[in-house]
Design an enzyme around this catalytic site. Sequence first.
Site, mmCIF file in Angstrom:
data_model
loop_
_atom_site.group_PDB
_atom_site.id
_atom_site.type_symbol
_atom_site.label_atom_id
_atom_site.label_comp_id
_atom_site.label_asym_id
_atom_site.label_seq_id
_atom_site.Cartn_x
_atom_site.Cartn_y
_atom_site.Cartn_z
ATOM 1 C CG HIS C 108 -3.485 3.426 -2.792
ATOM 2 N ND1 HIS C 108 -4.040 4.149 -4.039
ATOM 3 C CD2 HIS C 108 -4.241 3.370 -1.721
ATOM 4 C CE1 HIS C 108 -5.338 4.194 -3.555
ATOM 5 N NE2 HIS C 108 -5.795 3.249 -2.487
ATOM 6 C CG HIS C 110 -7.907 7.872 -1.366
ATOM 7 N ND1 HIS C 110 -8.627 6.607 0.321
ATOM 8 C CD2 HIS C 110 -6.971 6.671 -1.971
ATOM 9 C CE1 HIS C 110 -8.247 5.190 -0.337
ATOM 10 N NE2 HIS C 110 -7.557 5.387 -0.899
ATOM 11 C CG ASP C 133 9.434 18.962 -17.557
ATOM 12 O OD1 ASP C 133 9.604 19.786 -19.184
ATOM 13 O OD2 ASP C 133 9.145 20.058 -16.777
ATOM 14 C CG HIS C 173 -9.059 3.413 -5.491
ATOM 15 N ND1 HIS C 173 -9.027 1.550 -5.643
ATOM 16 C CD2 HIS C 173 -8.903 4.144 -4.661
ATOM 17 C CE1 HIS C 173 -8.365 1.680 -3.990
ATOM 18 N NE2 HIS C 173 -8.000 2.692 -3.647
ATOM 19 C CE1 TYR C 227 14.835 20.298 -12.224
ATOM 20 C CE2 TYR C 227 14.884 18.032 -11.352
ATOM 21 C CZ TYR C 227 14.319 19.918 -10.889
ATOM 22 O OH TYR C 227 14.058 20.375 -10.146
#
Lengths: 236, 236, 236, 236
Positions: C108, C110, C133, C173, C227
């Site tokens: 997480h 910001h 991709d 958020h 890849y």
Amino acid sequence: MSTYGPQIEVAIARVRAEVADLHAELTRNGLVVWTGGNVSGRVPGADLFVIKPSGVDYADLAPENMILCDLDGAVIPGTPGSDRSPSSDTAAHAYVYRNMTEIGGVVHTHSTYATAWAARGEEIPCVITAMADEFGGPIPIGNFAIIGDDTIGRGIVEALTGHRSRAVLMQNHGPFTIGKDARDAVKAAVMVEDVARTVHIARQGGELIPIPQAAIDSLFNRYQNVYGQAPQGALK
Amino acid sequence: MSTYGPQIEVAIARVRAEVADLHAELTRNGLVVWTGGNVSGRVPGADLFVIKPSGVDYADLAPENMILCDLDGAVIPGTPGSDRSPSSDTAAHAYVYRNMTEIGGVVHTHSTYATAWAARGEEIPCVITAMADEFGGPIPIGNFAIIGDDTIGRGIVEALTGHRSRAVLMQNHGPFTIGKDARDAVKAAVMVEDVARTVHIARQGGELIPIPQAAIDSLFNRYQNVYGQAPQGALK
Amino acid sequence: MSTYGPQIEVAIARVRAEVADLHAELTRNGLVVWTGGNVSGRVPGADLFVIKPSGVDYADLAPENMILCDLDGAVIPGTPGSDRSPSSDTAAHAYVYRNMTEIGGVVHTHSTYATAWAARGEEIPCVITAMADEFGGPIPIGNFAIIGDDTIGRGIVEALTGHRSRAVLMQNHGPFTIGKDARDAVKAAVMVEDVARTVHIARQGGELIPIPQAAIDSLFNRYQNVYGQAPQGALK
Amino acid sequence: MSTYGPQIEVAIARVRAEVADLHAELTRNGLVVWTGGNVSGRVPGADLFVIKPSGVDYADLAPENMILCDLDGAVIPGTPGSDRSPSSDTAAHAYVYRNMTEIGGVVHTHSTYATAWAARGEEIPCVITAMADEFGGPIPIGNFAIIGDDTIGRGIVEALTGHRSRAVLMQNHGPFTIGKDARDAVKAAVMVEDVARTVHIARQGGELIPIPQAAIDSLFNRYQNVYGQAPQGALK
């Protein structure tokens, strides 16, 4: 070897070191990419200035690689670095030193936001106090000019003579800044990009609030006389 | 030499080191250019604070260069650094310490996005949860004020007294932040630039979704009481 | 001391080191400021995960400071770091591990541009091949949710279940990302900010050209299977 | 082991070192995130080129990890690095080397501003002198193409053949640049992002002033022949 007498030789050595070092401020402040940008400094007491070589890596900029020129921009033969070509903007720097005798430093970059204003030929309005402090009003635009002869130098001198600003945005090209020495011109290059960015972003969000002229005058006068540990800032 | 007794002298030494170190956070977070910006910290248990000298390089900011002032902003003679001029914003810092007794730190920068909102005199709306956490609502605007007397300090105190926010955007000037100590004020300076940037960019792309007031209140109260390893954040 | 048997203890030690190290990628890629952001990693073979402590400096994130939790987000007593509070987002991470059993990492932040899209509640359209991709289509929005209980975790799981994207923008958020392990979730956090920035800037300049769905499908399938040096990327 | 004779082996070793080193310029200039982007260089005097492995960390890019390929993009067996997969863009690089025999280097990135222009399929107009110097006019757009066969390579060659620009923006994808060697192609990758950013920001603020074609021609010709210490820049 050049033979200017010991006092001038000491001054040349000092300006070589100062000009070489100051290029690091251009990269540290994100004003240049690759080999772009150049700083020069006048040698006090002589009709000479020191400038960066053309197209050389920032990592290779040692004092002995800097190039000593006369005020016509001609390289002084037999001096350290004289086997290299000086910056392709040397003629413009020389023109400034010939025509603005109180100027001790010149800087040129293509820093992003300052160059963006230049691509529109639009002066930067004075809407933040830091800009009033440092430049005393708007940053002017210089005429479009092709590199290689005196036209850029003339454009700089025309725009800045009698102007509080130490920075000019040459149209479609980018900022040139001047100062009492090379360090002062580098400071102006850092600050002009900072205000170009802040005012650009401010205007994207809506209407700007002008600063009254009397407040601009007061801020400018105070900053030139009070700020810092010793007189610095704009030329007196 | 100053003679405040051993306990206060220890506190002064600690705040000197803290204030000197915290300036590195301003550069590390890209909040300042050249010699701009300043941090100060109150000395607990004394009517004193420590502040940065004026116009000095960030690389030269050692504890012994910091300047000790009384709450009128006068330099304490005979203390380390007292031969230099303190930050040109010293009067504003002093005004805050005199009038907001719970405040232990003050920071001023010209960080780009916060200053851009200030140039429009527009408060930053509270549309992201990180902003509700940290500031508990919008970031207010302080009146336009000329540097050099109490008007900036008064503007800061008027805007922030009784306000959840630890940051104020002084119109046409830039952000001032306060905190329970210098570190807390620096955190507020970092966070106000972060939210100024994010909300600016968000609004460029279209309509913002407001956060309901009850959710803002809940986020703010939780963050002030729960987040981190020990109570920190806004003043209590 | 915990007593999970030697194999699990080795896995815990490895995940502690990995999670501690990966926080450096958040700062190196400019995704976080101050103490914001968090990375967690599941311990393979056990109902456990490792997460960052709350509100601690990035410079202090050593393996022994990471916190071991069960899948309800409760700290395992007596383990290294258990005297500290875990990240305030621990409940959300735990909810993901309980409900998405194939997930091995959660991140997480910001980060600026991703949070800007979140503040408008607007999904990022898939207009660049790097996004096809990596994410196989648009980046979805998760419902507005208050921190502190299961609502954020539920929002993440609802948005990402059955979706190709490993990133969700929680409204007002910021981004949460998932991956087969902590490193894969960090890669998704880096990439979601990169595409959020590029698509934001692209759209500022005018109309975007959509990529046909068949081309998106082809790019996504190829990248997941071809890849790199070994199978990686989206979950299989 | 390969057996190309001592002269070619020396050239291979030199290009391996050069290509490995140049990847650092991509990260230093902020052109790539995570493992994205790739540089290749032709081996002078042989039908070979050296390219980055696929999906490998930038910190792990040593000369011996670079991969030697023939001009069909096939890895040369038994050479250092040949146990790994080459960049997923290898076919595009190979196509350029086969079809533009004077080209010695190819670079691909997803740099933010260049990719933003690509997402709109809009060429970058030549409104700043640095762009006239370096690229001699606008930066063209290449057709949308799916990775994995010759379509990307063909798009690059079609866009750049007979064009002054060493950079093309592949639609919805990102920039590819070419040069007389790998370093020259990297310079073009740095400069195309720089001009993409500056022109984007300039246009956000209002109308751009075009540069007359005669001035563009003059700037381009001068820069290719005069700038720097030795002939460099565009291909001759």
